[in-house]
Design a protein around this motif. Structure first.
Motif, PDB file in Angstrom:
ATOM      1  N   THR A  46     -69.281  17.691   9.937  1.00 59.03           N
ATOM      2  CA  THR A  46     -70.612  17.122   9.705  1.00 59.03           C
ATOM      3  C   THR A  46     -71.454  18.058   8.844  1.00 59.03           C
ATOM      4  N   THR A  47     -71.296  19.367   9.115  1.00 54.16           N
ATOM      5  CA  THR A  47     -72.034  20.350   8.322  1.00 54.16           C
ATOM      6  C   THR A  47     -71.629  20.262   6.853  1.00 54.16           C
ATOM      7  N   ASP A  50     -73.211  17.282   5.421  1.00 55.81           N
ATOM      8  CA  ASP A  50     -74.654  17.524   5.233  1.00 55.81           C
ATOM      9  C   ASP A  50     -74.902  18.209   3.896  1.00 55.81           C
ATOM     10  N   LEU A  55     -78.400  17.031   2.418  1.00 55.97           N
ATOM     11  CA  LEU A  55     -79.301  17.041   3.571  1.00 55.97           C
ATOM     12  C   LEU A  55     -79.667  18.471   3.934  1.00 55.97           C
ATOM     13  N   SER A  56     -78.771  19.405   3.576  1.00 58.56           N
ATOM     14  CA  SER A  56     -79.118  20.814   3.763  1.00 58.56           C
ATOM     15  C   SER A  56     -78.502  21.617   2.632  1.00 58.56           C
ATOM     16  N   PHE A  90     -73.253   6.503   9.284  1.00 56.94           N
ATOM     17  CA  PHE A  90     -73.188   7.405  10.439  1.00 56.94           C
ATOM     18  C   PHE A  90     -72.409   6.771  11.583  1.00 56.94           C
TER      19      PHE A  90
ATOM     20  N   ASP B 397     -86.197  19.217   9.375  1.00 51.29           N
ATOM     21  CA  ASP B 397     -85.004  19.356   8.550  1.00 51.29           C
ATOM     22  C   ASP B 397     -84.163  18.088   8.716  1.00 51.29           C
ATOM     23  N   PRO B 398     -83.816  17.419   7.615  1.00 55.45           N
ATOM     24  CA  PRO B 398     -83.145  16.129   7.758  1.00 55.45           C
ATOM     25  C   PRO B 398     -81.807  16.216   8.500  1.00 55.45           C
ATOM     26  N   ALA B 399     -81.020  17.252   8.196  1.00 56.01           N
ATOM     27  CA  ALA B 399     -79.705  17.363   8.837  1.00 56.01           C
ATOM     28  C   ALA B 399     -79.854  17.530  10.343  1.00 56.01           C
ATOM     29  N   ARG B 403     -79.051  14.833  13.776  1.00 57.89           N
ATOM     30  CA  ARG B 403     -78.206  15.179  14.924  1.00 57.89           C
ATOM     31  C   ARG B 403     -78.928  14.959  16.244  1.00 57.89           C
TER      32      ARG B 403
END
Ligand code: ATP
Ligand code: MG
Lengths: 233, 405
Positions: A46-47, A50, A55-56, A90, B397-399, B403
């Motif tokens: 998932t990271t 992202d 997203l990050s 998702f 933070d979107p990420a 979650r």
């Protein structure tokens, strides 16, 4: 080259402890590919998604999305990239419960600043692509899980993105509707979409062009597409 | 960005949790309705008091003989002749801020017209009396300089005297017997009502000179009234008149000068105090309402973390998320404000009506300025107290938000 990772790391700082969710990973993904990502729970799938989905930002390393260095972009630019170039799917659908299927699908276009008519027209079109033309005014709680995920796929499609990222899209579905979703993703691929699918299911992964295997934040295998194809034959 | 769509979305959100939204609005409703109802009550009271004071005439100083005890009289015998017609004239001539002066000579006597008679009081005054006491002429004319100069036997009547003596008859030009003297009615005063038990329509005015000549035999005054040109000169003029009269009365203080200034000042002080209390209470309750909004918005932001994450994933900028939540908190205060305004107007009017029945001269007043102020503060509270939760939402933070379960 659509996506290029050069020694990308992601570290979560939890007080004194640093969690290395991604460890110096390098790989590339081209337009038109259907890539699956597999790995045990907590391995960083998932990271990874992202970071790919903007997203990050990566903690270290260089991430090029369409030749643009993402780690240097502002929040506003990242939001614009997510809005115009990336579609998300998702495990838990993430539909807005108060809104109809149509309104849910049209949401990315709202943030793109399109006028209402154009939004609705394109949202209808996207819903027909996923075979839900007869359910556009249903709310999520009036739809089955499989239908909800198809609404989410329509939402991912509606802005005609460069890449669609699906994080365990069948994780909350029974095998039959899960199968339908996978089938739908393959159809999208055939129509030229680029897709990344995170999954636990080795079998589903096997059906994609290429499988990236990740463990403890490190990519330990990125099977060659051709070899994959041979194996498939 | 389309504000109308965000707004309708906010309404949808708020109506999906009606009880919570209503309870959140309650603080604003109470605050705004407090502002409006309380200000309308204060304004009603203020208007009544102002009207009272204006009825009495504004900027007036009244000079009367002082009641002296035997001791005082013995000590000052032969030094002063008391308050005389000339005193009023000198004050008018010598005191710069004395704009208008009228002597008043009261004659308590018998009044008669035809078969109707009653006892009453004739007041000998000058033509300036009309303006000094805020009377108006209904029909005919008021006393003139000529009437004074020629000791004319003419009279101006209040409505009460007209009613008692003339009934349905038109009194203008008719005879009226005051004591043994025959007077002609030349004018009728407009109604003025009563205040503090004094009926201002039970008034009969004749030239001061006539009153002195026919009834008193000397020019001693019941009082004289001075209209000061401006309120700020009241105190100064009071002092000047006192000095002037002391000089004329050989140092004997056989008079008192009374002013409404103190009354007005006290009234203003009371009104001001009310305003402060009102303002404080309203500000406090709006503040409490604002904290309620902030509290609920913080809960909302936490509850909807995943939604915020999703919206960001779909391309919502920080500003879009900020706007969404700010508009939502503003919508709460907007509706609370509107309901508060309606409720406040209703309470203000209701109280005003009750008060107007119990207290003559009280009127129900709704101040437009209070309505605007209430509305403005409601909006300001919604924005101010919505800002922090909205900011919190915007910088999620979107990420991580995605979650969040
Ligand atoms: N916000 C965070 N703060 C700290 N650590 C985090 C955070 N998000 C993820 N992690 C850690 O990073 C690692 C990778 O998490 P990630 O969710 O990417 O795993 P995953 O492969 O998607 O797992 P799963 O298959 O269960 O979804 C985990 O050890 C996780 O605990
Ligand atoms: Mg995961």
């Amino acid at each position: 080259m659509l996506i290029q990772f050069k020694a990308v790391s992601k570290v979560y700082q939890m007080g004194e402890v640093a969690v290395h969710a991604l460890h110096q990973n390098s790989f590339t993904i081209d337009s038109g590919e259907f890539v699956s990502i597999v790995g045990p729970s907590g391995s960083g799938k998932t990271t990874l998604l992202d970071v790919i989905g903007c997203l990050s930002r990566p903690t270290n390393g260089c991430y090029l999305f369409k030749e643009e260095e993402v780690q240097n972009l502002s929040d506003r630019d990242l939001a614009r990239i997510r809005n115009e170039k990336i579609g998300f799917i998702f495990q838990t659908f993430h539909l807005l419960g108060r809104n109809t299927a149509l309104a849910n699908v049209a949401l990315p276009l709202f943030y793109a600043g399109l006028p209402k008519e154009a939004r609705m027209a394109r949202a209808r079109e996207a819903l027909s692509q996923v075979g839900l033309s007869d359910r556009i005014h249903h709310r999520p709680n009036q739809l089955s899980g499989g239908q909800q995920q198809r609404v989410a796929i329509a939402r991912a499609l509606v802005n005609n993105p460069d890449i669609i990222l699906a994080d365990e899209p069948t994780g909350n579905l029974d095998s039959k509707s899960g199968g339908e979703i996978i089938e739908l993703l393959h159809t999208l691929h055939k129509h030229g979409h680029t897709l990344i699918l995170v999954t636990h299911d080795k079998e589903l992964a096997g059906l994609t062009d290429r499988t990236i295997t990740i463990k403890d934040g490190r990519i330990i295998g990125s099977e060659d597409p051709r070899k994959q194809m041979e194996h498939f034959r | 960005m389309n504000f109308i769509e965000i707004f309708t979305d906010a309404i949808k959100n708020l109506s999906s949790n009606k009880l919570r939204s209503a309870l959140t609005m309650l603080g604003v409703i109470i605050g705004v309705s407090a502002v409006i109802s309380m200000s309308s009550i204060v304004a009603g009271g203020e208007r009544m008091i102002v009207e009272m004071i204006e009825k009495l005439g504004t900027n007036l100083l009244s000079v009367r003989p002082k009641k002296m005890d035997k001791e005082d009289r013995r000590n000052t015998v032969g030094r002063s002749k008391g308050l005389r017609y000339k005193d009023a004239e000198i004050v008018k001539a010598m005191i710069p801020h004395a704009e208008k002066v009228t002597p008043v000579i009261n004659v308590r006597t018998h009044l008669r017209h035809g078969d109707n008679d009653r006892s009453g009081m004739a007041e000998g005054v000058l033509e300036s009396y009309l303006e000094i006491q805020n009377y108006e002429i209904d029909r005919g004319r008021f006393l003139s300089e000529e009437d004074t100069d020629r000791f004319k036997k003419v009279a101006v009547l209040g409505k009460e005297i007209v009613k008692d003596l003339f009934e349905e008859e038109d009194p203008l030009g008719k005879d009226l017997k005051i004591g043994n003297q025959r007077f002609v009615v030349i004018g009728i005063l407009k109604e003025k009502g009563s205040l503090h038990g004094i009926n201002y329509d039970d008034t009969l005015l004749i030239p001061a000179t006539t009153a002195i000549k026919l009834f008193n035999g000397n020019d001693k005054l019941t009082s004289f009234v001075v209209k000061v040109d401006h309120r700020r000169n009241m105190k100064k003029t009071d002092e000047m008149i006192r000095n002037l009269l002391l000089q004329r009365h050989d140092g004997v203080e056989d008079f008192v000068i009374r002013s409404q200034d103190q009354l007005i000042r006290n009234t203003e002080m009371i009104i001001f105090t009310f305003r402060v209390i009102l303002g404080g209470t309203a500000a406090l309750s709006l503040m409490v309402g604002g904290i309620g909004i902030m509290n609920i918005m913080l809960v909302t932001v936490t509850e909807r973390t995943a939604e915020i994450g999703l919206r960001k994933a779909l391309g919502a900028s920080r500003r879009a998320v900020l706007a969404q939540f700010l508009i939502e908190s503003t919508a709460i205060s907007l509706f609370g404000g509107v309901i508060g305004i309606l409720l406040g107007c209703l309470m203000g009017m209701g109280f005003g009506l009750l008060a107007s029945r119990a207290i003559t001269g009280w009127n129900a007043v709704i101040l437009p300025s209070a309505v605007f102020l209430g509305f403005f503060f409601a909006m300001a509270v919604g924005i101010t107290f919505g800002l922090y939760p909205a900011y919190k939402a915007a910088r999620l933070d979107p990420a991580e938000a995605l979650r969040y379960q």
